[in-house]
Design a protein around this motif. Sequence first.
Motif, PDB file in Angstrom:
ATOM      1  N   LYS A   1       1.490   3.441   0.213  1.00  0.00           N
ATOM      2  CA  LYS A   1       1.441   2.184  -0.878  1.00  0.00           C
ATOM      3  C   LYS A   1       0.929   0.989  -0.111  1.00  0.00           C
ATOM      4  CE  LYS A   1       3.539   0.362  -4.363  1.00  0.00           C
ATOM      5  NZ  LYS A   1       2.725  -0.077  -5.303  1.00  0.00           N
ATOM      6  N   ALA A   2       1.400   0.755   0.878  1.00  0.00           N
ATOM      7  CA  ALA A   2       0.975  -0.544   1.486  1.00  0.00           C
ATOM      8  C   ALA A   2      -0.484  -0.575   1.827  1.00  0.00           C
ATOM      9  CB  ALA A   2       1.849  -0.608   3.110  1.00  0.00           C
ATOM     10  N   GLN A   3      -1.112   0.596   2.069  1.00  0.00           N
ATOM     11  CA  GLN A   3      -2.292   0.847   2.474  1.00  0.00           C
ATOM     12  C   GLN A   3      -3.225   0.430   1.319  1.00  0.00           C
ATOM     13  OE1 GLN A   3      -4.018   4.646   3.078  1.00  0.00           O
ATOM     14  NE2 GLN A   3      -5.935   4.001   3.867  1.00  0.00           N
ATOM     15  N   LYS A   4      -2.698   0.771   0.055  1.00  0.00           N
ATOM     16  CA  LYS A   4      -3.424   0.678  -1.211  1.00  0.00           C
ATOM     17  C   LYS A   4      -3.239  -1.090  -1.434  1.00  0.00           C
ATOM     18  CE  LYS A   4      -3.031   4.947  -3.053  1.00  0.00           C
ATOM     19  NZ  LYS A   4      -2.351   6.101  -4.125  1.00  0.00           N
ATOM     20  N   LEU A   5      -1.996  -1.348  -1.344  1.00  0.00           N
ATOM     21  CA  LEU A   5      -1.987  -2.967  -1.412  1.00  0.00           C
ATOM     22  C   LEU A   5      -2.978  -3.713  -0.548  1.00  0.00           C
ATOM     23  CD1 LEU A   5       1.781  -2.988  -1.678  1.00  0.00           C
ATOM     24  CD2 LEU A   5       0.346  -3.613  -3.412  1.00  0.00           C
ATOM     25  N   LEU A   6      -2.953  -3.576   0.678  1.00  0.00           N
ATOM     26  CA  LEU A   6      -3.912  -4.109   1.489  1.00  0.00           C
ATOM     27  C   LEU A   6      -5.268  -3.945   0.971  1.00  0.00           C
ATOM     28  CD1 LEU A   6      -2.410  -3.113   4.937  1.00  0.00           C
ATOM     29  CD2 LEU A   6      -2.431  -5.463   3.861  1.00  0.00           C
ATOM     30  N   GLU A   7      -5.654  -2.886   0.713  1.00  0.00           N
ATOM     31  CA  GLU A   7      -7.217  -2.739   0.197  1.00  0.00           C
ATOM     32  C   GLU A   7      -7.276  -3.522  -1.165  1.00  0.00           C
ATOM     33  OE1 GLU A   7      -7.482   1.502  -0.188  1.00  0.00           O
ATOM     34  OE2 GLU A   7      -7.603   1.861   1.738  1.00  0.00           O
ATOM     35  N   GLN A   8      -6.351  -3.849  -1.680  1.00  0.00           N
ATOM     36  CA  GLN A   8      -6.261  -4.754  -2.977  1.00  0.00           C
ATOM     37  C   GLN A   8      -6.225  -6.096  -2.797  1.00  0.00           C
ATOM     38  OE1 GLN A   8      -3.124  -3.113  -5.230  1.00  0.00           O
ATOM     39  NE2 GLN A   8      -4.179  -1.333  -5.818  1.00  0.00           N
ATOM     40  N   GLY A   9      -6.235  -6.489  -1.376  1.00  0.00           N
ATOM     41  CA  GLY A   9      -6.106  -8.015  -1.217  1.00  0.00           C
ATOM     42  C   GLY A   9      -4.967  -8.516  -0.745  1.00  0.00           C
ATOM     43  N   SER A  10      -3.591  -7.809  -0.975  1.00  0.00           N
ATOM     44  CA  SER A  10      -2.387  -8.264  -0.524  1.00  0.00           C
ATOM     45  C   SER A  10      -2.347  -8.600   0.885  1.00  0.00           C
ATOM     46  CB  SER A  10      -1.135  -7.284  -0.738  1.00  0.00           C
ATOM     47  OG  SER A  10      -0.999  -6.892  -1.971  1.00  0.00           O
ATOM     48  N   THR A  11      -1.548  -9.677   1.285  1.00  0.00           N
ATOM     49  CA  THR A  11      -1.296 -10.229   2.708  1.00  0.00           C
ATOM     50  C   THR A  11      -0.461  -8.794   3.366  1.00  0.00           C
ATOM     51  OG1 THR A  11       0.612 -11.425   2.243  1.00  0.00           O
ATOM     52  CG2 THR A  11      -1.694 -12.414   2.106  1.00  0.00           C
ATOM     53  N   PRO A  12      -0.354  -8.897   4.639  1.00  0.00           N
ATOM     54  CA  PRO A  12       0.631  -7.893   5.309  1.00  0.00           C
ATOM     55  C   PRO A  12       1.946  -8.151   4.905  1.00  0.00           C
ATOM     56  CG  PRO A  12      -1.169  -8.591   6.863  1.00  0.00           C
ATOM     57  CD  PRO A  12      -1.484  -9.528   5.707  1.00  0.00           C
ATOM     58  N   ILE A  13       2.391  -9.555   5.069  1.00  0.00           N
ATOM     59  CA  ILE A  13       3.652  -9.689   4.633  1.00  0.00           C
ATOM     60  C   ILE A  13       4.058  -9.409   3.120  1.00  0.00           C
ATOM     61  CG2 ILE A  13       3.490 -12.121   3.868  1.00  0.00           C
ATOM     62  CD1 ILE A  13       6.526 -10.665   5.645  1.00  0.00           C
ATOM     63  N   GLU A  14       3.051  -9.468   2.072  1.00  0.00           N
ATOM     64  CA  GLU A  14       3.367  -9.176   0.829  1.00  0.00           C
ATOM     65  C   GLU A  14       3.601  -7.554   0.867  1.00  0.00           C
ATOM     66  OE1 GLU A  14       0.929 -12.411  -1.715  1.00  0.00           O
ATOM     67  OE2 GLU A  14      -0.357 -10.707  -0.928  1.00  0.00           O
ATOM     68  N   ALA A  15       2.515  -6.671   1.299  1.00  0.00           N
ATOM     69  CA  ALA A  15       2.590  -5.360   1.620  1.00  0.00           C
ATOM     70  C   ALA A  15       4.020  -4.695   2.012  1.00  0.00           C
ATOM     71  CB  ALA A  15       1.399  -4.741   2.337  1.00  0.00           C
ATOM     72  N   ALA A  16       4.334  -5.578   3.181  1.00  0.00           N
ATOM     73  CA  ALA A  16       5.694  -5.163   3.817  1.00  0.00           C
ATOM     74  C   ALA A  16       6.758  -5.360   2.807  1.00  0.00           C
ATOM     75  CB  ALA A  16       5.862  -6.250   5.047  1.00  0.00           C
ATOM     76  N   LEU A  17       6.925  -6.287   2.281  1.00  0.00           N
ATOM     77  CA  LEU A  17       8.099  -6.635   1.317  1.00  0.00           C
ATOM     78  C   LEU A  17       8.029  -5.678  -0.033  1.00  0.00           C
ATOM     79  CD1 LEU A  17       8.152 -10.393   1.305  1.00  0.00           C
ATOM     80  CD2 LEU A  17       9.684  -8.708   2.711  1.00  0.00           C
ATOM     81  N   LEU A  18       6.736  -5.578  -0.665  1.00  0.00           N
ATOM     82  CA  LEU A  18       6.758  -4.515  -1.741  1.00  0.00           C
ATOM     83  C   LEU A  18       6.844  -3.292  -1.532  1.00  0.00           C
ATOM     84  CD1 LEU A  18       3.655  -6.495  -3.466  1.00  0.00           C
ATOM     85  CD2 LEU A  18       6.090  -6.548  -4.247  1.00  0.00           C
ATOM     86  N   THR A  19       6.649  -2.901  -0.263  1.00  0.00           N
ATOM     87  CA  THR A  19       6.840  -1.408   0.169  1.00  0.00           C
ATOM     88  C   THR A  19       8.333  -0.969   0.873  1.00  0.00           C
ATOM     89  OG1 THR A  19       5.564  -1.739   2.097  1.00  0.00           O
ATOM     90  CG2 THR A  19       4.534  -0.883   0.158  1.00  0.00           C
TER      91      THR A  19
END
Length: 81
Positions: A31-49
């Motif tokens: 899920k974090a991989q998809k978020l990063l591919e959509q432009g999320s920052t690493p901290i956003e991806a970390a918190l959202l997952t």
Amino acid sequence: VVLSKSTLIRAFTKAKGVTPYSYLENIRIAKAQKLLEQGSTPIEAALLTGFSDQSHFTNAFTRFFGVAPGMYRKIYSEKSE
């Protein structure tokens, strides 16, 4: 039927080939991989997952992909241009 924790973990591991924690971590990393591919920052991806902090997320992501999340995001954004 009531199973002990260790019996449940052994049964899960036998059925899925990985421990329940590893299974969940794989889902969260995907899920974090998809978020990063959509432009999320690493901290956003970390918190959202559901990772407790960016350091924990970075270690798990790097172990899975061999590259840090920020670098993965950069590489992916350059490929999609």
